[in-house]
Scaffold this active site. Structure first.
Site, PDB file in Angstrom:
ATOM      1  N   HIS A   7       0.765  -1.397   0.071  1.00 31.87           N
ATOM      2  CA  HIS A   7      -0.108  -0.013   0.067  1.00 31.87           C
ATOM      3  C   HIS A   7       0.783   1.359  -0.141  1.00 31.87           C
ATOM      4  O   HIS A   7       0.315   2.535   0.040  1.00 31.87           O
ATOM      5  CB  HIS A   7      -0.937   0.005   1.197  1.00 31.87           C
ATOM      6  N   GLY A  23      -7.135  11.730   8.002  1.00 35.30           N
ATOM      7  CA  GLY A  23      -8.013  11.016   7.365  1.00 35.30           C
ATOM      8  C   GLY A  23      -7.824  11.430   5.769  1.00 35.30           C
ATOM      9  O   GLY A  23      -7.897  10.283   4.950  1.00 35.30           O
ATOM     10  N   ARG A  27      -6.340  16.555   2.886  1.00 36.98           N
ATOM     11  CA  ARG A  27      -5.770  17.457   3.880  1.00 36.98           C
ATOM     12  C   ARG A  27      -4.299  17.322   4.179  1.00 36.98           C
ATOM     13  O   ARG A  27      -3.456  17.964   4.434  1.00 36.98           O
ATOM     14  CB  ARG A  27      -6.341  17.045   5.160  1.00 36.98           C
ATOM     15  N   ARG A  46      -3.270   4.719  -4.390  1.00 38.12           N
ATOM     16  CA  ARG A  46      -4.530   4.825  -4.126  1.00 38.12           C
ATOM     17  C   ARG A  46      -5.071   6.317  -3.803  1.00 38.12           C
ATOM     18  O   ARG A  46      -5.839   6.623  -3.079  1.00 38.12           O
ATOM     19  CB  ARG A  46      -5.008   4.006  -3.252  1.00 38.12           C
ATOM     20  N   ARG A  90      -2.012  11.030  14.645  1.00 41.32           N
ATOM     21  CA  ARG A  90      -3.305  11.188  13.701  1.00 41.32           C
ATOM     22  C   ARG A  90      -3.972  12.549  14.163  1.00 41.32           C
ATOM     23  O   ARG A  90      -4.192  13.267  15.316  1.00 41.32           O
ATOM     24  CB  ARG A  90      -4.422  10.133  14.232  1.00 41.32           C
ATOM     25  N   GLY A  92      -7.401  14.374  13.296  1.00 35.83           N
ATOM     26  CA  GLY A  92      -8.426  13.923  12.514  1.00 35.83           C
ATOM     27  C   GLY A  92      -9.877  15.012  13.095  1.00 35.83           C
ATOM     28  O   GLY A  92      -9.526  15.865  13.786  1.00 35.83           O
ATOM     29  N   SER A  93     -10.919  14.645  12.509  1.00 32.89           N
ATOM     30  CA  SER A  93     -12.028  15.231  13.078  1.00 32.89           C
ATOM     31  C   SER A  93     -12.877  14.136  13.897  1.00 32.89           C
ATOM     32  O   SER A  93     -12.868  12.934  13.895  1.00 32.89           O
ATOM     33  CB  SER A  93     -12.964  15.909  11.737  1.00 32.89           C
ATOM     34  N   GLU A 181     -14.927   9.335  16.700  1.00 32.44           N
ATOM     35  CA  GLU A 181     -14.468   9.293  15.309  1.00 32.44           C
ATOM     36  C   GLU A 181     -14.508   7.938  15.066  1.00 32.44           C
ATOM     37  O   GLU A 181     -14.970   6.857  15.507  1.00 32.44           O
ATOM     38  CB  GLU A 181     -13.210  10.150  15.295  1.00 32.44           C
ATOM     39  N   MET A 182     -13.482   7.523  13.984  1.00 35.16           N
ATOM     40  CA  MET A 182     -13.498   6.015  13.384  1.00 35.16           C
ATOM     41  C   MET A 182     -12.151   5.600  13.297  1.00 35.16           C
ATOM     42  O   MET A 182     -11.948   4.197  12.538  1.00 35.16           O
ATOM     43  CB  MET A 182     -14.116   6.050  12.003  1.00 35.16           C
ATOM     44  N   GLU A 183     -11.121   5.748  13.937  1.00 35.62           N
ATOM     45  CA  GLU A 183      -9.690   5.267  13.719  1.00 35.62           C
ATOM     46  C   GLU A 183      -8.669   5.006  14.730  1.00 35.62           C
ATOM     47  O   GLU A 183      -7.900   4.333  14.868  1.00 35.62           O
ATOM     48  CB  GLU A 183      -9.060   6.415  12.685  1.00 35.62           C
ATOM     49  N   SER A 205     -15.798  18.383  14.289  1.00 37.92           N
ATOM     50  CA  SER A 205     -16.298  18.915  13.248  1.00 37.92           C
ATOM     51  C   SER A 205     -17.750  19.012  13.418  1.00 37.92           C
ATOM     52  O   SER A 205     -18.499  19.678  12.492  1.00 37.92           O
ATOM     53  CB  SER A 205     -15.915  18.031  12.057  1.00 37.92           C
ATOM     54  N   ASP A 206     -18.349  18.060  14.346  1.00 37.64           N
ATOM     55  CA  ASP A 206     -19.605  18.408  14.490  1.00 37.64           C
ATOM     56  C   ASP A 206     -20.269  17.962  15.858  1.00 37.64           C
ATOM     57  O   ASP A 206     -19.441  17.183  16.682  1.00 37.64           O
ATOM     58  CB  ASP A 206     -20.577  17.577  13.430  1.00 37.64           C
ATOM     59  N   ARG A 220     -13.373  21.973   7.011  1.00 37.36           N
ATOM     60  CA  ARG A 220     -12.893  20.703   7.568  1.00 37.36           C
ATOM     61  C   ARG A 220     -11.308  20.804   6.894  1.00 37.36           C
ATOM     62  O   ARG A 220     -10.313  20.423   7.553  1.00 37.36           O
ATOM     63  CB  ARG A 220     -13.563  19.634   7.426  1.00 37.36           C
TER      64      ARG A 220
END
Ligand code: HPA
Length: 235
Positions: A7, A23, A27, A46, A90, A92-93, A181-183, A205-206, A220
């Site tokens: 990758h 992410g 950015r 990618r 990281r 991130g938002s 968040e997701m990470e 961000s929210d 963002r």
């Protein structure tokens, strides 16, 4: 495994000891173009753009993670284990669950709860608690103080599901969890397993409490300058 990896198409030594990891690939490009001196594109597999340059004379890299624990799991694993990267920060938002955190405020993620299965690979007879590197955490809090930004240090929730059939955010909030968040949980697992360092700094961000405050995609990408500068100071 040797480099390049499946990758990342970069050579050993192309990355600095510290990699900042947003992410969003755009950015990553934004940080390289606006904050790094002499940025060089070292990966674009990618469209996951990775750059190495200097910040105040110090070598630093920035590469995107993509969204979700499987994605950051891959990129952070390859950087830690095959590119000899020592630290991943990281940037991130997140969505905020806390009444004192509004859009553009900052959460420094001391630990990350998750509904994901990333840690199941370690076959532990219990629940693993993914945590940040303490030195990075302490220094990030100091940088937030210096900048005078509104921030909190604490627990977050790394969710594998953005569009949930049923939300349980109030239940996480009751446990003192600051936001979602997701990470982060997967990144903290990879750092622990590799004996390396990680920290997640998140801009709100929210807000689940103040939905009218939500930021646009353009905001963002462009307006998270404080978080980027804090992360660059830690590198
Ligand atoms: N959920 C999950 N991840 C997020 C959110 C959210 O509401 N906001 C920013 N990242």
């Amino acid at each position: 495994m040797s480099v390049p990896t499946p990758h990342i198409a970069a050579k050993l030594g192309d990355f600095a000891d510290t990699v900042l990891m947003p992410g969003d690939p755009l950015r990553s490009k934004f940080i390289a173009e606006n904050f790094l001196e002499n940025p060089v594109l070292v990966n674009n597999v990618r469209g996951v753009q990775g750059y190495t340059g200097t910040y105040h004379g110090k070598k630093v890299s920035v590469m995107a993670s993509g969204m979700g624990q499987p994605a950051i799991g891959i990129y952070s694993y390859e950087l830690f284990n095959f590119y000899d990267v020592k630290t991943i920060i990281r940037i991130g938002s997140c969505g905020s669950y806390h009444p004192d955190l509004h859009a553009r405020d900052i959460i420094v993620a001391q630990a990350a709860c998750t509904n994901g299965c990333y840690a199941s690979q370690y076959n532990l007879p219990g629940t693993y608690a993914p945590i940040a590197d303490f030195d990075l955490l302490r220094r990030a809090a100091e940088e937030c103080e210096k900048k005078g930004v509104n921030y909190k240090v604490g627990n977050i929730y790394s969710s594998d599901i953005f569009y949930e059939e049923q939300t349980h955010w109030q239940d996480w909030a009751k446990m003192g969890v600051l936001g979602v968040e997701m990470e982060s949980a997967a990144l903290y697992c990879n750092a622990a397993r590799a004996g390396k360092k990680a920290l997640c700094i998140l801009t709100v961000s929210d807000s689940f409490l103040y939905p009218e405050e939500n930021t646009t995609a353009e905001e963002r990408q462009n307006s998270f300058t404080n978080m980027m500068e804090i992360a660059l100071e830690l590198a």
